[in-house]
Design a protein around this motif. Structure first.
Motif, short mmCIF file in Angstrom:
data_model
loop_
_atom_site.label_atom_id
_atom_site.label_comp_id
_atom_site.label_asym_id
_atom_site.label_seq_id
_atom_site.Cartn_x
_atom_site.Cartn_y
_atom_site.Cartn_z
N ALA A 170 0.83 -1.25 0.26
CA ALA A 170 0.00 -0.12 0.09
C ALA A 170 1.20 1.53 -0.22
CB ALA A 170 -1.38 -0.09 0.93
N ALA A 171 1.80 1.53 0.45
CA ALA A 171 2.79 2.54 0.53
C ALA A 171 3.41 2.38 -0.61
CB ALA A 171 3.99 2.01 1.81
N PHE A 172 4.22 1.06 -1.01
CA PHE A 172 4.20 1.89 -2.60
C PHE A 172 3.43 2.28 -3.25
CE2 PHE A 172 8.17 0.83 -0.60
CZ PHE A 172 9.66 1.07 -1.74
N ALA A 173 2.63 1.52 -3.44
CA ALA A 173 1.40 1.64 -4.37
C ALA A 173 0.81 3.85 -3.83
CB ALA A 173 0.09 1.47 -3.82
N LEU A 174 1.03 3.77 -3.34
CA LEU A 174 0.79 6.05 -3.08
C LEU A 174 1.57 6.05 -3.75
CD1 LEU A 174 -0.55 7.92 -1.37
CD2 LEU A 174 1.44 7.68 0.30
N LEU A 175 3.33 5.89 -3.24
CA LEU A 175 5.07 6.56 -4.74
C LEU A 175 4.08 5.75 -5.54
CD1 LEU A 175 7.19 4.69 -2.18
CD2 LEU A 175 6.30 7.19 -1.89
N ALA A 176 3.52 5.02 -6.10
CA ALA A 176 3.37 4.77 -7.70
C ALA A 176 2.50 5.84 -8.05
CB ALA A 176 3.07 3.69 -8.08
N ALA A 177 1.46 6.47 -7.31
CA ALA A 177 0.20 7.54 -7.29
C ALA A 177 0.74 8.59 -7.58
CB ALA A 177 -0.14 7.20 -6.43
N ALA A 178 1.80 9.02 -6.71
CA ALA A 178 2.79 10.54 -6.86
C ALA A 178 3.34 10.46 -8.38
CB ALA A 178 3.50 10.41 -5.66
N MET A 179 4.17 9.24 -8.95
CA MET A 179 4.77 8.92 -10.14
C MET A 179 4.05 9.43 -11.24
SD MET A 179 8.12 8.89 -10.17
CE MET A 179 8.81 7.97 -11.03
N VAL A 180 2.19 8.80 -11.58
CA VAL A 180 1.51 9.21 -12.29
C VAL A 180 1.58 10.12 -11.96
CG1 VAL A 180 -1.00 8.91 -12.82
CG2 VAL A 180 0.56 6.74 -11.89
N ALA A 181 1.39 10.79 -10.78
CA ALA A 181 0.49 12.29 -10.90
C ALA A 181 1.13 13.47 -11.88
CB ALA A 181 0.53 13.24 -9.33
N ALA A 182 2.89 13.02 -12.10
CA ALA A 182 4.12 13.28 -12.16
C ALA A 182 3.76 13.34 -13.42
CB ALA A 182 5.25 12.66 -11.85
N VAL A 183 3.71 12.26 -14.11
CA VAL A 183 3.54 12.25 -15.54
C VAL A 183 2.42 12.96 -16.31
CG1 VAL A 183 3.04 10.86 -17.32
CG2 VAL A 183 4.35 9.13 -15.36
N ALA A 184 1.56 12.97 -15.66
CA ALA A 184 0.22 13.87 -15.70
C ALA A 184 0.42 14.95 -15.74
CB ALA A 184 -1.07 13.62 -15.07
N GLY A 185 1.48 15.83 -14.87
CA GLY A 185 1.22 17.42 -14.88
C GLY A 185 2.26 17.27 -15.45
N THR A 186 3.80 16.61 -16.50
CA THR A 186 4.22 17.26 -17.09
C THR A 186 3.05 17.38 -18.34
OG1 THR A 186 6.04 15.44 -16.13
CG2 THR A 186 5.92 15.97 -19.24
N GLY A 187 2.54 16.25 -18.64
CA GLY A 187 1.33 16.99 -19.94
C GLY A 187 0.70 18.41 -19.21
N VAL A 188 0.40 19.24 -18.08
CA VAL A 188 0.19 20.05 -17.98
C VAL A 188 0.91 21.12 -18.46
CG1 VAL A 188 -0.84 21.84 -15.63
CG2 VAL A 188 -2.16 19.06 -16.23
N VAL A 189 2.49 21.13 -17.96
CA VAL A 189 3.43 21.71 -18.46
C VAL A 189 3.01 22.24 -20.10
CG1 VAL A 189 5.82 22.92 -18.46
CG2 VAL A 189 4.58 21.25 -16.11
N ALA A 190 3.48 20.62 -21.36
CA ALA A 190 3.18 21.43 -22.09
C ALA A 190 2.33 21.76 -22.30
CB ALA A 190 3.77 19.73 -22.67
N VAL A 191 1.22 21.72 -22.45
CA VAL A 191 -0.32 22.41 -22.62
C VAL A 191 0.01 23.90 -22.12
CG1 VAL A 191 -2.43 23.13 -22.49
CG2 VAL A 191 -1.67 21.35 -22.72
N ALA A 192 0.61 24.53 -20.87
CA ALA A 192 1.12 25.90 -20.44
C ALA A 192 2.05 26.68 -20.80
CB ALA A 192 0.92 25.37 -19.16
N ASP A 193 3.22 26.09 -21.28
CA ASP A 193 3.81 25.98 -22.77
C ASP A 193 3.90 26.13 -23.78
OD1 ASP A 193 7.10 26.33 -21.56
OD2 ASP A 193 7.65 24.84 -21.27
N GLY A 194 2.65 26.01 -24.34
CA GLY A 194 2.35 26.21 -25.47
C GLY A 194 2.69 25.89 -26.44
#
Length: 422
Positions: free
Chosen positions: A398-422
């Motif tokens: 469960a603890a490492f599943a939480l860490l995996a969720a944080a990494m998924v959020a980082a990957v999703a955030g990269t998409g947000v950065v790409a959009v915001a960067d234009g």
């Protein structure tokens, strides 16, 4: 022949700043990584608890973290060279304090004082060095930061090995504890581990002198005392008004949370959840750092194809490694998952620095990086405590599943950065 030799020497001279910055960073992390293997020796020789040693190490890292923003902001005003030379000198002074044998009751306080000086001196380097290298090598920033981070990671393997090689330090410490308990044991082990710190003090002095001599006060436009405009902390916090910058900081915070939590408990996870023997788990854990050489490739690749594509790919690879750790079993599968996780995480680090160096305004580069690194280390410091609590409550998976969720959020955030960067 003479002309060719002269050209090669001039080409090598172009990398003075990179070579010296990377060597100082190697020494900085080497000195810090030397302490954990020495804790059993300190505990037995000086009669202190693990809690006391843990508190001393935490204090050193707290000083290290606290120096990120001040060092960057100071470099904006007085220049990078002065800050890096001062940091290496203070770290060398800390190593020298550790090299001096003291009698009880001053032995342990002397060690703690040396540790705090090491934390203070090494804490100023990375933030300022990233900014300096980005200015000195604008077209090769990723490659330069890849070299810097790779040497830092190699020190994690070199420090424990050096402790074994310097007069058989660890073995001598264990034997001394049995044969000469108390003060005699402390004197017996001193000749071993203190020699390492004496060498570190000499190396720090030499590198500081070389840096002061070989690196000009102004290595690139903008790296001059007084270039930073006024505005105090507010001008650094104003950087977060840029949606792309704020999103990328969120990405790096998620990554830092996941990576530091995994690094702190990966051997325990492999034993408890993976059913592997402790020795096997330790071997697989070392593989996480061996693959750090990938930083040289990803840093160079980001200079060629762009930073955001490499950031997205490396974060996705790191996420895949964590997900695989949650689902696989057996030595080979677990080892492959660790390698995939390590390749992704280590591959991300130099590109992160290159991206931040590119988006932070020149006049705020040092303090801006300092603010970001303070946030990263705050998340990294919190993560092991959260992972430990979740593991105790509901288990390591469960603890490492939480860490995996944080990494998924980082990957999703990269998409947000790409959009915001234009």
């Amino acid at each position: 022949m003479g002309t060719g030799t002269g050209s090669r020497l001039r080409a090598l001279a172009d990398y003075d700043v990179l070579a010296l910055s990377a060597l100082i960073w190697f020494l900085a992390k080497f000195l810090r990584y030397a302490f954990p293997p020495l804790f059993p020796t300190f505990r037995d020789a000086f009669g202190v608890s693990n809690a006391t040693l843990g508190l001393a190490f935490a204090a050193m890292m707290a000083v290290y973290a606290a120096m990120q923003f001040p060092s960057g902001a100071l470099a904006d005003r007085v220049g990078a060279r002065a800050v890096i030379v001062a940091g290496a000198s203070v770290a060398g002074a800390g190593a020298l304090v550790l090299a001096v044998p003291l009698e009880a009751p001053w032995a342990l306080p002397g060690i703690v004082a040396g540790m705090l000086l090491v934390g203070l001196g090494t804490g100023v380097h990375k933030t300022v060095a990233v900014r300096l290298l980005a200015r000195e090598y604008p077209a090769r920033t990723g490659r330069a930061l890849g070299v810097l981070d790779t040497l830092g990671a190699v020190s994690g393997v070199a420090a424990p090995s050096a402790l074994v090689l310097v007069s058989g330090a660890l073995l001598a410490g264990a034997l001394a504890t049995v044969r000469a308990p108390g003060r005699a044991a402390a004197r017996a082990v001193a000749a071993d581990w203190r020699t390492l710190f004496l060498a570190g003090a000499v190396a720090a002095g030499v590198l500081a002198a070389l840096f002061a001599r070989r690196v000009p006060a102004t290595t690139a436009p903008g790296d001059r005392p007084g270039d930073a405009a006024g505005g105090g902390v507010g001008r650094y916090l104003a950087l977060f008004r840029d949606p792309a910058f704020a999103a990328f900081v969120a990405v790096t915070v998620c990554f830092s949370f996941a990576y530091n939590g995994a690094v702190a408990f990966l051997p325990s996870y492999l034993v408890a959840a993976g059913g592997l023997p402790e020795a096997t788990a330790s071997v697989l854990y070392s593989g996480l750092f061996v693959v750090s050489l990938v930083q040289l490739a990803t840093g160079d690749l980001s200079d060629r194809v762009g930073r955001l594509p490499v950031i997205g790919a490396t974060l996705a690879l790191g996420t895949l490694g964590l997900v695989l750790l949650l689902t696989v079993s057996g030595v080979v599968a677990a080892g492959a998952a660790v390698v995939v996780f390590g390749l992704g995480c280590h591959g991300f680090r130099p590109v992160r620095g290159a991206y931040l160096s590119a988006v932070i305004p020149e006049s705020s580069a040092g303090g801006g990086l300092g603010v970001v690194r303070t946030l990263l280390m705050g998340a990294g410091a919190l993560s092991p405590a959260v992972v430990g609590w979740v593991a105790d409550a509901v288990g390591f998976r469960a603890a490492f599943a939480l860490l995996a969720a944080a990494m998924v959020a980082a990957v999703a955030g990269t998409g947000v950065v790409a959009v915001a960067d234009g």
